[in-house]
Scaffold this active site. Structure first.
Site, PDB file in Angstrom:
ATOM      1  N   THR A  31       0.853  -1.203   0.000  1.00  0.00           N
ATOM      2  CA  THR A  31       0.000   0.000   0.000  1.00  0.00           C
ATOM      3  C   THR A  31       0.884   1.247   0.000  1.00  0.00           C
ATOM      4  OG1 THR A  31      -1.562  -1.266   1.340  1.00  0.00           O
ATOM      5  CG2 THR A  31      -2.026   1.080   1.054  1.00  0.00           C
ATOM      6  N   ASP A  83       2.337   5.234   5.918  1.00  0.00           N
ATOM      7  CA  ASP A  83       2.726   3.829   5.922  1.00  0.00           C
ATOM      8  C   ASP A  83       1.489   2.943   5.927  1.00  0.00           C
ATOM      9  OD1 ASP A  83       5.332   2.079   7.882  1.00  0.00           O
ATOM     10  OD2 ASP A  83       4.223   1.527   6.066  1.00  0.00           O
ATOM     11  N   ASP A  86      -1.035  -3.887   8.902  1.00  0.00           N
ATOM     12  CA  ASP A  86      -1.642  -5.209   8.714  1.00  0.00           C
ATOM     13  C   ASP A  86      -3.027  -5.261   9.347  1.00  0.00           C
ATOM     14  OD1 ASP A  86       0.609  -6.577   7.455  1.00  0.00           O
ATOM     15  OD2 ASP A  86       1.602  -6.224   9.364  1.00  0.00           O
ATOM     16  N   LYS A  96       1.644  -3.998  12.775  1.00  0.00           N
ATOM     17  CA  LYS A  96       2.467  -3.831  11.577  1.00  0.00           C
ATOM     18  C   LYS A  96       3.598  -4.848  11.601  1.00  0.00           C
ATOM     19  CE  LYS A  96       3.759   0.177  10.120  1.00  0.00           C
ATOM     20  NZ  LYS A  96       3.494  -0.323   8.728  1.00  0.00           N
ATOM     21  N   GLY A  99       5.550  -7.018   6.454  1.00  0.00           N
ATOM     22  CA  GLY A  99       6.621  -6.961   5.456  1.00  0.00           C
ATOM     23  C   GLY A  99       8.010  -7.039   6.080  1.00  0.00           C
ATOM     24  N   GLU A 105      10.223   1.127  10.638  1.00  0.00           N
ATOM     25  CA  GLU A 105       8.935   1.821  10.529  1.00  0.00           C
ATOM     26  C   GLU A 105       8.566   2.496  11.839  1.00  0.00           C
ATOM     27  OE1 GLU A 105       6.520  -1.453   9.303  1.00  0.00           O
ATOM     28  OE2 GLU A 105       6.532  -0.839   7.206  1.00  0.00           O
TER      29      GLU A 105
HETATM   30  O1  DER Z   1       5.260  -4.548   7.149  1.00  0.00           O
HETATM   31  C1  DER Z   1       4.548  -3.568   7.349  1.00  0.00           C
HETATM   32  O2  DER Z   1       4.443  -2.990   8.447  1.00  0.00           O
HETATM   33  C2  DER Z   1       3.659  -3.107   6.221  1.00  0.00           C
HETATM   34  O3  DER Z   1       3.436  -1.724   6.282  1.00  0.00           O
HETATM   35  C3  DER Z   1       2.338  -3.849   6.408  1.00  0.00           C
HETATM   36  O4  DER Z   1       1.893  -3.597   7.683  1.00  0.00           O
HETATM   37  C4  DER Z   1       1.292  -3.451   5.391  1.00  0.00           C
HETATM   38  O5  DER Z   1       1.670  -4.029   4.193  1.00  0.00           O
HETATM   39  P1  DER Z   1       0.648  -4.058   2.973  1.00  0.00           P
HETATM   40  O6  DER Z   1       0.275  -2.614   2.700  1.00  0.00           O
HETATM   41  O7  DER Z   1       1.462  -4.675   1.868  1.00  0.00           O
HETATM   42  O8  DER Z   1      -0.541  -4.890   3.395  1.00  0.00           O
END
Ligand code: DER
Length: 231
Positions: A31, A83, A86, A96, A99, A105
């Site tokens: 995203t 950002d 999840d 979160k 990823g 983050e």
């Molecule tokens: O890893 C992370 O924190 C990402 O920001 C995750 O929380 C969201 O990833 P997505 O936008 O691919 O679902």
């Protein structure tokens, strides 16, 4: 529309928050990626911003778009971080780390005046726990660290299977910081603050994916359009 379409719609809505001269934190994931694209497009049109990426993946993406980059050492205070997440509850508490970028983050979000989350509406949740909770741990003492996570989480009312995240070739996934990730399937995290406090007591835990008191606003897209959630 598709989930990818919703992610793009949320990212497009977030770019309106970006003003000339801003110091931005750039998030990580599928995203945040369209948001980085949007920033790149505005930079091509002359927008002046300076950005700190939250992962090596985002750094490479931003660099390829000629987005001006800096570090938190040179730019310790940021105006806005955008950002993904999840999971998002009704108090804007987040899970979160899906990823694997949660440590950088959280550092970047904490250094930011504002943190705005962009997401498709599948991320909304009444009670956190539909998504496993990622926890960044050091490699040393991994076994007792996992046992202690399980024991202290149980004391905090969270029970469930925890497992070491694996990457290519079934080898342990390694974060940008060289640490490992344990994914914890705690189905109902009724008191995230209590769990966060418990996890902070585990010496091998570097950081966890509960983002509490960090998200100021969530821009969430779905079949009914884009909705803004704020405190
Ligand atoms: O890893 C992370 O924190 C990402 O920001 C995750 O929380 C969201 O990833 P997505 O936008 O691919 O679902």
């Amino acid at each position: 529309a598709t989930v990818a379409g919703y992610k793009a719609a949320a990212a497009k809505a977030a770019i309106d928050l970006v003003k000339p001269g801003m110091r931005l934190g750039l998030g990580t994931g599928t995203t945040a990626a369209p948001f980085v694209e949007e920033v790149g497009a505005r930079v091509r049109e002359g927008l002046e911003v300076i950005c700190v990426p939250t992962s090596e993946a985002t750094r490479a993406h931003a660099a390829a778009l000629n987005i001006p980059l800096t570090t938190l050492d040179d730019t310790p205070h940021l105006d806005l971080t955008v950002d993904g997440a999840d999971e998002i509850d009704d108090q804007l508490r987040l899970i979160k780390g899906g990823g694997g970028a949660l440590l950088r983050e959280k550092i970047v979000a904490t250094a930011s005046e504002r943190m705005v989350v962009i997401a498709d509406d599948s991320k909304l949740s009444k009670t956190l726990g539909s998504h496993p909770l990622p926890i960044e741990v050091v490699r040393f003492g991994l076994n007792p660290t996992m046992l202690l996570i399980q024991a202290l989480a149980a004391e905090a009312g969270c029970e469930g299977e925890i497992r070491l995240r694996r990457g290519e070739g079934d080898r342990p996934f390694v974060t940008d910081q060289g640490n490992l990730i344990v994914d914890c399937a705690f189905p109902r995290i009724a008191e995230p603050e209590v769990l966060a406090f418990a996890l902070a007591r585990v010496p091998g835990v570097v950081e966890h994916g509960l983002f509490l008191g960090l998200c100021d606003m969530a821009i969430v897209a779905g079949a009914n359009g884009v909705k803004i959630y704020r405190h």
